[in-house]
Design an enzyme around this catalytic site. Sequence first.
Site, PDB file in Angstrom:
ATOM      1  CG  ASP A 190       3.859  48.937  75.877  1.00 41.13           C
ATOM      2  OD1 ASP A 190       4.307  49.719  75.025  1.00 41.13           O
ATOM      3  OD2 ASP A 190       3.959  47.698  75.795  1.00 41.13           O
ATOM      4  CE1 TYR A 238       0.049  43.799  70.341  1.00 42.79           C
ATOM      5  CE2 TYR A 238      -2.337  43.838  70.150  1.00 42.79           C
ATOM      6  CZ  TYR A 238      -1.134  43.171  70.004  1.00 42.79           C
ATOM      7  OH  TYR A 238      -1.117  41.874  69.534  1.00 42.79           O
ATOM      8  CG  HIS A 275       3.465  43.829  67.194  1.00 46.81           C
ATOM      9  ND1 HIS A 275       4.412  42.835  67.312  1.00 46.81           N
ATOM     10  CD2 HIS A 275       2.920  43.976  68.433  1.00 46.81           C
ATOM     11  CE1 HIS A 275       4.450  42.398  68.564  1.00 46.81           C
ATOM     12  NE2 HIS A 275       3.549  43.076  69.266  1.00 46.81           N
ATOM     13  NE  ARG A 287      -6.483  37.071  68.839  1.00 47.17           N
ATOM     14  CZ  ARG A 287      -5.572  37.995  69.098  1.00 47.17           C
ATOM     15  NH1 ARG A 287      -4.856  37.929  70.199  1.00 47.17           N
ATOM     16  NH2 ARG A 287      -5.367  38.998  68.257  1.00 47.17           N
ATOM     17  CD  GLU A 306       7.020  49.088  72.868  1.00 48.60           C
ATOM     18  OE1 GLU A 306       6.496  50.105  73.380  1.00 48.60           O
ATOM     19  OE2 GLU A 306       6.774  47.933  73.259  1.00 48.60           O
ATOM     20  CG  ASP A 344       7.843  47.196  76.999  1.00 48.87           C
ATOM     21  OD1 ASP A 344       8.332  47.202  78.133  1.00 48.87           O
ATOM     22  OD2 ASP A 344       6.648  46.933  76.769  1.00 48.87           O
ATOM     23  CE1 TYR A 358      -3.164  37.329  76.144  1.00 51.17           C
ATOM     24  CE2 TYR A 358      -1.814  35.394  76.572  1.00 51.17           C
ATOM     25  CZ  TYR A 358      -2.741  36.050  75.798  1.00 51.17           C
ATOM     26  OH  TYR A 358      -3.257  35.445  74.685  1.00 51.17           O
ATOM     27  CE  LYS A 366       5.585  43.981  77.423  1.00 51.14           C
ATOM     28  NZ  LYS A 366       6.110  43.837  76.042  1.00 51.14           N
ATOM     29  CB  THR A 411       6.142  45.577  68.933  1.00 53.59           C
ATOM     30  OG1 THR A 411       6.406  45.052  70.232  1.00 53.59           O
ATOM     31  CG2 THR A 411       7.180  45.056  67.964  1.00 53.59           C
TER      32      THR A 411
END
Length: 429
Positions: A138, A140, A145, A154, A213, A245, A256, A265, A361
Amino acid sequence: MAQPNDPALRSWIDIAPTSDFPIQNLPFGVFDKDEQPGPRLGVAIGEYVLDLYAVAQFGFFEDLDLGPKMPKVFRRGALNSFISLGRPAWRAVRQRVSELLRHDNPALRDNEEAMRACLVRQREVRMRRPVKPRNYTDFYSSIEHATNVGIMFRDPANALLPNWRHIPIGYHGRASSIVVSGTDIRRPNGQRKAPDAAAPTFGPSQQLDFELEMAFVVGKGTHLGETVPIQYAEDHIFGLVLFNDWSARDIQSWEYVPLGPFLGKSFGSSVSPWVVTLDALEPFRVAGPVQEPEPLLYLRQLDAHNFDIKLEVDLQPENSAATTISRSNFGLMYWSMAQQLTHHASNGCNLEVGDLYASGTISGPTPDSLGSMLELAWRGTRPVPLADGSERKFLQDGDTVTMRGFCEKDGLRIGFGEVTGKILPASAG
């Protein structure tokens, strides 16, 4: 000889203009039905499935060089064996199917016995997971996103981590829990820890989410230690599917760090049953976003490697109407499939036929183009209104999520069908 993508082609089968499966598409899948033993490979055409094993039995593939595995290759529970025959075989089969279905070809149309054996309505079959992936990765790869998540979790001023614009970020997921569209998804149990809690608790996820996705299917493997130059990356791609997903955000956010997604996931991912080939998508090729800074040499692309695929997400509460809550586009992806594959193989990791590589995503720049509940409801602070008057921050038991994808250009529509899944309550214990 007319090519399968010719927009002027017509079939002797009546196909609605809004169908995802005109004669120019011809996606591959796997199906079975009660009155026949075992699964078969098929091609979608309008509201029908063309049974490739039956087509082979009637001799329509006899002059094609498909090797000793034909016609048994069409009587399998996954596309893997067929894909392993290689691109010349995929193209030869798609070309022959296109010829058989053209309006002026009587070979199948006027053979009543063959037509009854080879054509079955889609509503009369059960679709299977199209491939058996031994591996699943998967990525990113949507900058919108990644930026949104960075803002939420963050420093908003530095939403993207320093490496994001330099490499296609990804992680290795769980292939065994990838299921075909229509399979119910059970809410996962797991550890969660509230920000103000002293210790974690165990129980059903309270922040269950979808992720809009797409995924590509590896069509040509490599040996361990072998790399794939960017200019040859698409030679290793068979086609694309829609991909949901599913994600348990509260489980994921606790687990994580430091190694990445795990139980949040791996409880389930849903895949659409029809694989649309890169050949069918060729007319919809577009350039992706400008990449700044320019990627390192091994990831630089000279041509357009993105595809203009319109995407939609519906959310339907149990016993209620569906609401379209997101509209996005696969062409927005910052990192292309070619870059993803080349980077994945750059350390010598071997690719295997049938492996699935998901995009991550797919979110766009507008509030209605976000590809997850996490973003649409902005971490629960702006609930998403539904047609029945209710609202959602995350998914509830009984909710059904349906994703669709299609390309449109000059009156031609090439679609993927849909991928759908209903949320069931968590298991006890």
